[in-house]
Design a protein around this motif. Structure first.
Motif, PDB file in Angstrom:
ATOM      1  N   GLY A  11       0.826  -1.205   0.000  1.00 48.16           N
ATOM      2  CA  GLY A  11       0.000   0.000   0.000  1.00 48.16           C
ATOM      3  C   GLY A  11       0.859   1.253   0.000  1.00 48.16           C
ATOM      4  O   GLY A  11       2.014   1.252  -0.436  1.00 48.16           O
ATOM      5  N   ARG A  12       0.317   2.332   0.508  1.00 49.32           N
ATOM      6  CA  ARG A  12       1.053   3.601   0.530  1.00 49.32           C
ATOM      7  C   ARG A  12       2.323   3.508   1.358  1.00 49.32           C
ATOM      8  O   ARG A  12       3.375   4.031   0.981  1.00 49.32           O
ATOM      9  CB  ARG A  12       0.150   4.710   1.074  1.00 49.32           C
ATOM     10  CG  ARG A  12      -1.013   5.102   0.162  1.00 49.32           C
ATOM     11  CD  ARG A  12      -1.824   6.216   0.784  1.00 49.32           C
ATOM     12  NE  ARG A  12      -1.027   7.432   0.932  1.00 49.32           N
ATOM     13  CZ  ARG A  12      -1.184   8.322   1.921  1.00 49.32           C
ATOM     14  NH1 ARG A  12      -2.073   8.115   2.858  1.00 49.32           N
ATOM     15  NH2 ARG A  12      -0.446   9.403   1.964  1.00 49.32           N
ATOM     16  N   SER A  13       2.240   2.842   2.513  1.00 51.15           N
ATOM     17  CA  SER A  13       3.434   2.705   3.339  1.00 51.15           C
ATOM     18  C   SER A  13       4.471   1.824   2.643  1.00 51.15           C
ATOM     19  O   SER A  13       5.682   2.047   2.781  1.00 51.15           O
ATOM     20  CB  SER A  13       3.068   2.130   4.708  1.00 51.15           C
ATOM     21  OG  SER A  13       2.501   0.845   4.581  1.00 51.15           O
ATOM     22  N   GLY A  14       4.012   0.833   1.892  1.00 50.13           N
ATOM     23  CA  GLY A  14       4.937  -0.011   1.147  1.00 50.13           C
ATOM     24  C   GLY A  14       5.638   0.744   0.037  1.00 50.13           C
ATOM     25  O   GLY A  14       6.827   0.514  -0.234  1.00 50.13           O
ATOM     26  N   GLN A  15       4.919   1.645  -0.606  1.00 48.82           N
ATOM     27  CA  GLN A  15       5.536   2.452  -1.652  1.00 48.82           C
ATOM     28  C   GLN A  15       6.613   3.368  -1.073  1.00 48.82           C
ATOM     29  O   GLN A  15       7.676   3.568  -1.671  1.00 48.82           O
ATOM     30  CB  GLN A  15       4.460   3.273  -2.371  1.00 48.82           C
ATOM     31  CG  GLN A  15       3.468   2.412  -3.148  1.00 48.82           C
ATOM     32  CD  GLN A  15       2.238   3.185  -3.570  1.00 48.82           C
ATOM     33  OE1 GLN A  15       2.215   4.419  -3.532  1.00 48.82           O
ATOM     34  NE2 GLN A  15       1.188   2.471  -3.963  1.00 48.82           N
ATOM     35  N   LEU A  16       6.329   3.903   0.116  1.00 48.44           N
ATOM     36  CA  LEU A  16       7.337   4.730   0.778  1.00 48.44           C
ATOM     37  C   LEU A  16       8.536   3.874   1.186  1.00 48.44           C
ATOM     38  O   LEU A  16       9.696   4.299   1.029  1.00 48.44           O
ATOM     39  CB  LEU A  16       6.735   5.422   2.001  1.00 48.44           C
ATOM     40  CG  LEU A  16       7.702   6.252   2.848  1.00 48.44           C
ATOM     41  CD1 LEU A  16       8.404   7.315   2.012  1.00 48.44           C
ATOM     42  CD2 LEU A  16       6.977   6.883   4.028  1.00 48.44           C
ATOM     43  N   LEU A  17       8.272   2.675   1.695  1.00 47.42           N
ATOM     44  CA  LEU A  17       9.369   1.778   2.062  1.00 47.42           C
ATOM     45  C   LEU A  17      10.251   1.474   0.857  1.00 47.42           C
ATOM     46  O   LEU A  17      11.485   1.474   0.959  1.00 47.42           O
ATOM     47  CB  LEU A  17       8.804   0.480   2.644  1.00 47.42           C
ATOM     48  CG  LEU A  17       9.836  -0.614   2.940  1.00 47.42           C
ATOM     49  CD1 LEU A  17      10.843  -0.148   3.987  1.00 47.42           C
ATOM     50  CD2 LEU A  17       9.143  -1.898   3.393  1.00 47.42           C
ATOM     51  N   ASP A  18       9.648   1.230  -0.296  1.00 46.07           N
ATOM     52  CA  ASP A  18      10.430   0.946  -1.496  1.00 46.07           C
ATOM     53  C   ASP A  18      11.330   2.135  -1.859  1.00 46.07           C
ATOM     54  O   ASP A  18      12.482   1.950  -2.278  1.00 46.07           O
ATOM     55  CB  ASP A  18       9.505   0.610  -2.672  1.00 46.07           C
ATOM     56  CG  ASP A  18       8.859  -0.765  -2.520  1.00 46.07           C
ATOM     57  OD1 ASP A  18       9.372  -1.583  -1.736  1.00 46.07           O
ATOM     58  OD2 ASP A  18       7.830  -1.003  -3.184  1.00 46.07           O
ATOM     59  N   ARG A  19      10.814   3.335  -1.690  1.00 43.87           N
ATOM     60  CA  ARG A  19      11.630   4.518  -1.995  1.00 43.87           C
ATOM     61  C   ARG A  19      12.779   4.658  -0.988  1.00 43.87           C
ATOM     62  O   ARG A  19      13.895   5.053  -1.351  1.00 43.87           O
ATOM     63  CB  ARG A  19      10.769   5.783  -1.991  1.00 43.87           C
ATOM     64  CG  ARG A  19       9.745   5.825  -3.129  1.00 43.87           C
ATOM     65  CD  ARG A  19       9.182   7.223  -3.320  1.00 43.87           C
ATOM     66  NE  ARG A  19       8.412   7.666  -2.169  1.00 43.87           N
ATOM     67  CZ  ARG A  19       7.108   7.458  -2.005  1.00 43.87           C
ATOM     68  NH1 ARG A  19       6.421   6.779  -2.926  1.00 43.87           N
ATOM     69  NH2 ARG A  19       6.486   7.910  -0.943  1.00 43.87           N
ATOM     70  N   MET A  20      12.500   4.332   0.269  1.00 38.77           N
ATOM     71  CA  MET A  20      13.546   4.404   1.297  1.00 38.77           C
ATOM     72  C   MET A  20      14.643   3.376   1.027  1.00 38.77           C
ATOM     73  O   MET A  20      15.833   3.676   1.160  1.00 38.77           O
ATOM     74  CB  MET A  20      12.915   4.180   2.673  1.00 38.77           C
ATOM     75  CG  MET A  20      11.968   5.295   3.094  1.00 38.77           C
ATOM     76  SD  MET A  20      10.881   4.828   4.470  1.00 38.77           S
ATOM     77  CE  MET A  20      12.059   4.642   5.788  1.00 38.77           C
ATOM     78  N   LEU A  21      14.241   2.178   0.639  1.00 43.07           N
ATOM     79  CA  LEU A  21      15.227   1.149   0.306  1.00 43.07           C
ATOM     80  C   LEU A  21      16.021   1.538  -0.938  1.00 43.07           C
ATOM     81  O   LEU A  21      17.240   1.341  -1.003  1.00 43.07           O
ATOM     82  CB  LEU A  21      14.525  -0.193   0.097  1.00 43.07           C
ATOM     83  CG  LEU A  21      13.918  -0.848   1.335  1.00 43.07           C
ATOM     84  CD1 LEU A  21      13.073  -2.055   0.948  1.00 43.07           C
ATOM     85  CD2 LEU A  21      15.017  -1.260   2.320  1.00 43.07           C
ATOM     86  N   GLY A  22      15.331   2.106  -1.924  1.00 39.28           N
ATOM     87  CA  GLY A  22      16.015   2.532  -3.139  1.00 39.28           C
ATOM     88  C   GLY A  22      17.057   3.599  -2.866  1.00 39.28           C
ATOM     89  O   GLY A  22      18.088   3.659  -3.547  1.00 39.28           O
ATOM     90  N   ALA A  23      16.793   4.425  -1.847  1.00 38.86           N
ATOM     91  CA  ALA A  23      17.731   5.501  -1.528  1.00 38.86           C
ATOM     92  C   ALA A  23      19.047   4.975  -0.980  1.00 38.86           C
ATOM     93  O   ALA A  23      20.069   5.686  -1.010  1.00 38.86           O
ATOM     94  CB  ALA A  23      17.101   6.463  -0.523  1.00 38.86           C
ATOM     95  N   ILE A  24      19.063   3.728  -0.479  1.00 33.43           N
ATOM     96  CA  ILE A  24      20.327   3.148   0.002  1.00 33.43           C
ATOM     97  C   ILE A  24      20.788   2.017  -0.918  1.00 33.43           C
ATOM     98  O   ILE A  24      21.594   1.167  -0.529  1.00 33.43           O
ATOM     99  CB  ILE A  24      20.199   2.639   1.455  1.00 33.43           C
ATOM    100  CG1 ILE A  24      19.137   1.549   1.575  1.00 33.43           C
ATOM    101  CG2 ILE A  24      19.913   3.788   2.403  1.00 33.43           C
ATOM    102  CD1 ILE A  24      19.146   0.845   2.934  1.00 33.43           C
ATOM    103  N   GLY A  25      20.239   1.993  -2.139  1.00 28.33           N
ATOM    104  CA  GLY A  25      20.726   1.066  -3.143  1.00 28.33           C
ATOM    105  C   GLY A  25      20.145  -0.330  -3.076  1.00 28.33           C
ATOM    106  O   GLY A  25      20.763  -1.277  -3.560  1.00 28.33           O
ATOM    107  N   HIS A  26      18.936  -0.479  -2.501  1.00 30.59           N
ATOM    108  CA  HIS A  26      18.323  -1.802  -2.395  1.00 30.59           C
ATOM    109  C   HIS A  26      16.880  -1.761  -2.897  1.00 30.59           C
ATOM    110  O   HIS A  26      16.258  -0.696  -2.971  1.00 30.59           O
ATOM    111  CB  HIS A  26      18.340  -2.295  -0.946  1.00 30.59           C
ATOM    112  CG  HIS A  26      19.699  -2.711  -0.478  1.00 30.59           C
ATOM    113  ND1 HIS A  26      20.217  -3.966  -0.700  1.00 30.59           N
ATOM    114  CD2 HIS A  26      20.666  -2.013   0.183  1.00 30.59           C
ATOM    115  CE1 HIS A  26      21.430  -4.039  -0.177  1.00 30.59           C
ATOM    116  NE2 HIS A  26      21.735  -2.863   0.352  1.00 30.59           N
TER     117      HIS A  26
END
Length: 290
Positions: free
Chosen positions: A155-170
């Motif tokens: 959901g929305r929190s998952g989309q934010l989590l994906d962006r947070m992970l992407g910011a550290i290269g994952h």
């Protein structure tokens, strides 16, 4: 007059925003089949006329009958609510310990009927991502979107989590994502201590089988359940802890803020960013040592 409510009708943009608010709050069912006009004047109540039979006093020596109503709900003491069914907890521990693989653990969870949440959820939400990845992220419980799709953090929190992970290269090709509790609590309510204890052996075995190099626990409930700490998440976040597996293996764990909390408190994203930078540095350090 409610904003956006004109001449008995909602403006479509405002109605859409209201429905989105209800969806994000976990409201997924109507309270009644027919609409209720909350702006209508209440109908006047007519007092009963004197002289009806039920108005007559009861004969002497006989108690007056009490009006019929719903039976009183049983009083449940807090200690009883927090005490899990030991039989089911023992069964959960046995099933989890006997699972030799993640697929076998998932099969055990699918057939396990010891948690009442299973019977109100649409799907088992076991995990997503790469179980062979170096990083495992663990939340508390699925929400509505996760329950529908059978996957954690979509959901929305998952989309934010994906962006947070992407910011550290994952991303989910290198990260394994799960929850302490694999079934959605009705209305997104907080899981009870009973439900958490029932599900704890499964998530602990899931961590042991995946064997990540680093864990991120998202939010206070998952942090307290997995790291066995009673402190609030704001005191724990940003400080390295150790998750101790069933076999005694220690895995470094970073408590951080849940993305759902960050959506409500965007100013605290800077704190979560620091936590994720710590995780990135620890993973790099472990790579350098191997």
């Amino acid at each position: 007059m409610e904003p956006g409510f004109t001449n008995g009708n909602w403006d479509l943009p405002d109605l859409r925003e209201l429905l989105l608010f209800y969806r994000d709050a976990g409201v997924d069912a109507a309270l009644a089949d027919t609409a209720f006009d909350r702006f209508a004047e209440p109908a006047p109540q007519t007092a009963p006329k004197a002289g009806f039979r039920d108005e007559q006093p009861a004969p002497a020596g006989r108690p007056s009958p009490k009006p019929a109503g719903r039976p009183a709900a049983p009083v449940v003491k807090p200690a009883e609510m927090a005490t899990p069914d030991e039989t089911q907890v023992a069964l959960a521990r046995e099933l989890a310990a006997n699972a030799k693989s993640l697929d076998e653990l998932r099969a055990h969870l699918t057939g396990f009927d010891g948690c009442n949440l299973k019977f109100t959820a649409k799907n088992l939400v076991f995990a997503d991502g790469n179980p062979d990845g170096p990083l495992m992220v663990i939340g508390e419980a699925p929400g509505r979107d996760e329950d529908v799709k059978g996957l954690p953090f979509v959901g929305r929190s998952g989309q934010l989590l994906d962006r947070m992970l992407g910011a550290i290269g994952h991303d989910r090709r290198t990260v394994y994502v799960a929850n302490v509790i694999p079934w959605r609590p009705p209305g997104n309510r907080t899981p009870t201590p009973h439900e958490t204890e029932i599900c704890r052996p499964f998530i602990e075995r899931q961590i042991e089988l995946a064997a990540p190099r680093v864990i991120i626990t998202l939010g206070g409930p998952s942090t307290k359940a997995l790291l066995k700490s009673s402190e609030g998440i704001m005191r724990q976040r940003g400080n390295w802890k150790n998750f101790v597996s069933l076999s005694g293996t220690e895995i470094p764990a970073m408590p951080s803020l849940h993305p759902a909390y960050l959506l409500r408190n965007p100013a605290h994203k800077r704190l979560a960013w620091r936590d994720f930078l710590e995780v990135k540095a620890r993973l790099q350090q472990l790579d350098d040592q191997s």
